[in-house]
Write a protein that holds these residues in place. Structure first.
Motif, PDB file in Angstrom:
ATOM      1  N   THR A  33       0.841  -1.194   0.000  1.00 13.51           N
ATOM      2  CA  THR A  33       0.000   0.000   0.000  1.00 13.51           C
ATOM      3  C   THR A  33       0.876   1.243   0.000  1.00 13.51           C
ATOM      4  OG1 THR A  33      -0.103  -0.046   2.418  1.00 13.51           O
ATOM      5  CG2 THR A  33      -1.888  -1.141   1.207  1.00 13.51           C
ATOM      6  N   PRO A  34       0.374   2.341  -0.547  1.00 10.37           N
ATOM      7  CA  PRO A  34       1.180   3.571  -0.593  1.00 10.37           C
ATOM      8  C   PRO A  34       1.301   4.235   0.777  1.00 10.37           C
ATOM      9  CG  PRO A  34      -1.026   4.001  -1.426  1.00 10.37           C
ATOM     10  CD  PRO A  34      -0.928   2.515  -1.191  1.00 10.37           C
ATOM     11  N   GLY A  35       2.314   5.085   0.898  1.00 12.49           N
ATOM     12  CA  GLY A  35       2.463   5.894   2.106  1.00 12.49           C
ATOM     13  C   GLY A  35       3.108   5.166   3.261  1.00 12.49           C
ATOM     14  N   LEU A  36       3.022   5.787   4.440  1.00 13.24           N
ATOM     15  CA  LEU A  36       3.541   5.175   5.657  1.00 13.24           C
ATOM     16  C   LEU A  36       2.541   4.174   6.208  1.00 13.24           C
ATOM     17  CD1 LEU A  36       5.110   8.166   7.655  1.00 13.24           C
ATOM     18  CD2 LEU A  36       6.228   6.614   6.038  1.00 13.24           C
ATOM     19  N   ARG A  37       3.050   3.233   7.007  1.00 11.57           N
ATOM     20  CA  ARG A  37       2.162   2.316   7.714  1.00 11.57           C
ATOM     21  C   ARG A  37       1.607   3.023   8.949  1.00 11.57           C
ATOM     22  NH1 ARG A  37       6.587  -1.705   6.596  1.00 11.57           N
ATOM     23  NH2 ARG A  37       5.805  -3.044   4.909  1.00 11.57           N
ATOM     24  N   ARG A  38       0.508   2.502   9.455  1.00 10.41           N
ATOM     25  CA  ARG A  38      -0.122   3.101  10.632  1.00 10.41           C
ATOM     26  C   ARG A  38       0.830   3.120  11.821  1.00 10.41           C
ATOM     27  NH1 ARG A  38      -5.911  -0.052   9.960  1.00 10.41           N
ATOM     28  NH2 ARG A  38      -6.901   1.478   8.557  1.00 10.41           N
ATOM     29  N   GLU A  39       1.546   2.023  12.034  1.00 10.20           N
ATOM     30  CA  GLU A  39       2.444   1.964  13.191  1.00 10.20           C
ATOM     31  C   GLU A  39       3.604   2.940  13.061  1.00 10.20           C
ATOM     32  OE1 GLU A  39       3.334  -1.740  10.579  1.00 10.20           O
ATOM     33  OE2 GLU A  39       1.586  -0.582  11.280  1.00 10.20           O
ATOM     34  N   GLU A  40       3.975   3.279  11.824  1.00  7.61           N
ATOM     35  CA  GLU A  40       5.056   4.247  11.610  1.00  7.61           C
ATOM     36  C   GLU A  40       4.600   5.659  11.968  1.00  7.61           C
ATOM     37  OE1 GLU A  40       7.299   1.782   8.012  1.00  7.61           O
ATOM     38  OE2 GLU A  40       5.758   3.284   7.546  1.00  7.61           O
ATOM     39  N   VAL A  41       3.373   5.980  11.597  1.00  4.86           N
ATOM     40  CA  VAL A  41       2.814   7.278  11.987  1.00  4.86           C
ATOM     41  C   VAL A  41       2.657   7.342  13.499  1.00  4.86           C
ATOM     42  CG1 VAL A  41       0.811   8.793  11.836  1.00  4.86           C
ATOM     43  CG2 VAL A  41       1.652   7.631   9.789  1.00  4.86           C
ATOM     44  N   ALA A  42       2.149   6.264  14.097  1.00  8.01           N
ATOM     45  CA  ALA A  42       1.951   6.231  15.549  1.00  8.01           C
ATOM     46  C   ALA A  42       3.269   6.416  16.283  1.00  8.01           C
ATOM     47  CB  ALA A  42       1.306   4.905  15.949  1.00  8.01           C
ATOM     48  N   GLN A  43       4.307   5.785  15.785  1.00  6.44           N
ATOM     49  CA  GLN A  43       5.615   5.928  16.425  1.00  6.44           C
ATOM     50  C   GLN A  43       6.113   7.360  16.317  1.00  6.44           C
ATOM     51  OE1 GLN A  43       8.792   3.655  14.626  1.00  6.44           O
ATOM     52  NE2 GLN A  43       9.982   3.629  16.507  1.00  6.44           N
ATOM     53  N   ARG A  44       5.945   7.982  15.160  1.00  9.27           N
ATOM     54  CA  ARG A  44       6.383   9.365  14.978  1.00  9.27           C
ATOM     55  C   ARG A  44       5.601  10.315  15.876  1.00  9.27           C
ATOM     56  NH1 ARG A  44       8.947  11.507  10.931  1.00  9.27           N
ATOM     57  NH2 ARG A  44       7.358  13.131  10.606  1.00  9.27           N
ATOM     58  N   ALA A  45       4.328   9.984  16.134  1.00  8.90           N
ATOM     59  CA  ALA A  45       3.478  10.853  16.954  1.00  8.90           C
ATOM     60  C   ALA A  45       3.499  10.490  18.435  1.00  8.90           C
ATOM     61  CB  ALA A  45       2.041  10.803  16.433  1.00  8.90           C
ATOM     62  N   SER A  46       4.250   9.454  18.789  1.00  5.67           N
ATOM     63  CA  SER A  46       4.364   9.003  20.193  1.00  5.67           C
ATOM     64  C   SER A  46       3.007   8.610  20.774  1.00  5.67           C
ATOM     65  CB  SER A  46       5.026  10.081  21.062  1.00  5.67           C
ATOM     66  OG  SER A  46       6.325  10.367  20.600  1.00  5.67           O
ATOM     67  N   ILE A  47       2.224   7.862  19.999  1.00  2.97           N
ATOM     68  CA  ILE A  47       0.976   7.300  20.498  1.00  2.97           C
ATOM     69  C   ILE A  47       0.970   5.810  20.167  1.00  2.97           C
ATOM     70  CG2 ILE A  47      -0.281   9.464  20.230  1.00  2.97           C
ATOM     71  CD1 ILE A  47      -1.580   8.353  17.738  1.00  2.97           C
ATOM     72  N   SER A  48       0.057   5.071  20.755  1.00  2.82           N
ATOM     73  CA  SER A  48       0.042   3.633  20.532  1.00  2.82           C
ATOM     74  C   SER A  48      -0.503   3.318  19.146  1.00  2.82           C
ATOM     75  CB  SER A  48      -0.817   2.937  21.589  1.00  2.82           C
ATOM     76  OG  SER A  48      -2.197   3.105  21.309  1.00  2.82           O
ATOM     77  N   PRO A  49       0.070   2.308  18.472  1.00  2.00           N
ATOM     78  CA  PRO A  49      -0.440   1.915  17.152  1.00  2.00           C
ATOM     79  C   PRO A  49      -1.901   1.506  17.192  1.00  2.00           C
ATOM     80  CG  PRO A  49       1.723   0.939  17.554  1.00  2.00           C
ATOM     81  CD  PRO A  49       1.277   1.557  18.852  1.00  2.00           C
ATOM     82  N   THR A  50      -2.311   0.894  18.292  1.00  9.33           N
ATOM     83  CA  THR A  50      -3.715   0.465  18.399  1.00  9.33           C
ATOM     84  C   THR A  50      -4.646   1.671  18.381  1.00  9.33           C
ATOM     85  OG1 THR A  50      -3.103  -1.496  19.677  1.00  9.33           O
ATOM     86  CG2 THR A  50      -5.389  -0.764  19.816  1.00  9.33           C
ATOM     87  N   TRP A  51      -4.307   2.699  19.165  1.00  7.88           N
ATOM     88  CA  TRP A  51      -5.178   3.873  19.212  1.00  7.88           C
ATOM     89  C   TRP A  51      -5.193   4.583  17.869  1.00  7.88           C
ATOM     90  CZ3 TRP A  51      -4.292   9.292  21.604  1.00  7.88           C
ATOM     91  CH2 TRP A  51      -5.509   9.967  21.669  1.00  7.88           C
ATOM     92  N   TYR A  52      -4.019   4.678  17.228  1.00  6.23           N
ATOM     93  CA  TYR A  52      -3.998   5.349  15.926  1.00  6.23           C
ATOM     94  C   TYR A  52      -4.878   4.585  14.929  1.00  6.23           C
ATOM     95  CZ  TYR A  52      -2.744   7.464  11.571  1.00  6.23           C
ATOM     96  OH  TYR A  52      -2.837   8.094  10.360  1.00  6.23           O
ATOM     97  N   THR A  53      -4.810   3.261  14.981  1.00  5.28           N
ATOM     98  CA  THR A  53      -5.665   2.458  14.105  1.00  5.28           C
ATOM     99  C   THR A  53      -7.131   2.754  14.364  1.00  5.28           C
ATOM    100  OG1 THR A  53      -4.009   0.686  13.979  1.00  5.28           O
ATOM    101  CG2 THR A  53      -6.289   0.097  13.454  1.00  5.28           C
ATOM    102  N   TRP A  54      -7.480   2.838  15.635  1.00  2.00           N
ATOM    103  CA  TRP A  54      -8.867   3.178  15.976  1.00  2.00           C
ATOM    104  C   TRP A  54      -9.255   4.557  15.447  1.00  2.00           C
ATOM    105  CZ3 TRP A  54      -8.867   1.482  21.849  1.00  2.00           C
ATOM    106  CH2 TRP A  54      -8.878   0.076  21.915  1.00  2.00           C
TER     107      TRP A  54
END
Length: 273
Positions: A33-54
């Protein structure tokens, strides 16, 4: 305004998928898929990957302003995109963040220059004048003859005898200006910059120190002003303030002649300058 978390999730997803992984030093190989993965954005934003997915799924609730700012930085949002993110998540724009301003675009300068008899300036949140037109230079202050650090409305009002003498009621003008200045700088959050300016003005002017201690807040979106100009004589003006779209740290103020007689005085002043 009720928050539509589905729209928030859709916007986050669209901003994430447009990003180029290579710009972050991440190999794009073996990505389906294009772009960053969800967990990569979550890591950059210092939040949990689960919450970002939600959040992207529209079921994470409303993030705090701090989280939204971190997401905006992680997703490389422009200032306008950051404002849109806040509107989707919280139903309000973000607080204005102070940033030093060096100037304006040539297009905005042409807007100022298009006023033939109206003085127009652009000021920052700390009331530094960063742009003006010919009418403002002739009628208000020739900012071009001042060093950049001296082009501050508060500095001029409390330290320049010429500016003080031009006011119809200097004490009233000073009180209104200080109250409006306080409202602007509170929204900007520019603590260090403001503290330095306030300390300097308090040292130089007992009047400013007293007005600042009053803690009065004033809205100054429009009003009337009477100037006693050494060449044009008494000129009555009506002023209005405008936000600069996409530049929340800037404001434009336009001073229009209040009557045909005042317009003629301004016209005569320009003809002789």
């Amino acid at each position: 305004m009720a928050t539509d978390f589905a729209l928030l999730g859709s916007y986050l997803r669209s901003r994430r998928t447009r990003l180029d992984p290579a710009a972050f030093g991440i190999s794009a190989a073996r990505r389906r898929t294009p772009g960053l993965r969800r967990e990569e954005v979550a890591q950059r934003a210092s939040i949990s990957p689960t919450w970002y997915t939600w959040l992207e799924q529209g079921r994470g609730g409303a993030p705090s302003a701090g989280v939204l700012n971190r997401l905006a930085e992680s997703l490389l949002l422009t200032e306008l995109e950051r404002q849109h993110l806040f509107m989707l998540a919280l139903g309000r724009p973000p607080e204005v963040r102070y940033r030093p301003v060096e100037g304006i675009t040539s297009r905005l300068q042409r807007v100022l220059d298009a006023f033939p008899l109206s003085a127009a300036i652009v000021k920052t949140m700390t009331w530094d004048v960063v742009a003006w037109n010919r009418v403002a230079a002739a009628l208000l202050t020739d900012y071009g003859k001042l060093a950049p650090e001296k082009r501050n409305i508060l500095r001029l009002l409390f330290s320049s005898p010429q500016v003080q003498q031009a006011q119809e009621d200097w004490a009233k003008v000073a009180r209104v200006v200080v109250g409006a200045f306080r409202a602007d700088v509170t929204r900007s959050g520019s603590n260090e910059e403001v503290s330095r300016l306030v300390a300097e003005l308090s040292e130089e002017s007992a009047e400013f120190k007293s007005l600042w201690a009053d803690n009065e807040v004033v809205a100054m979106s429009e009003g009337a002003k009477r100037l006693h100009h050494p060449v044009a004589g008494t000129v009555n003006l009506e002023f209005s303030t405008f936000a600069v779209e996409g530049r929340p740290e800037l404001g434009m103020v336009v001073f229009n002649p209040a009557s045909p007689e005042d317009a003629l005085r301004v016209q005569g002043l320009l003809a002789g300058s």
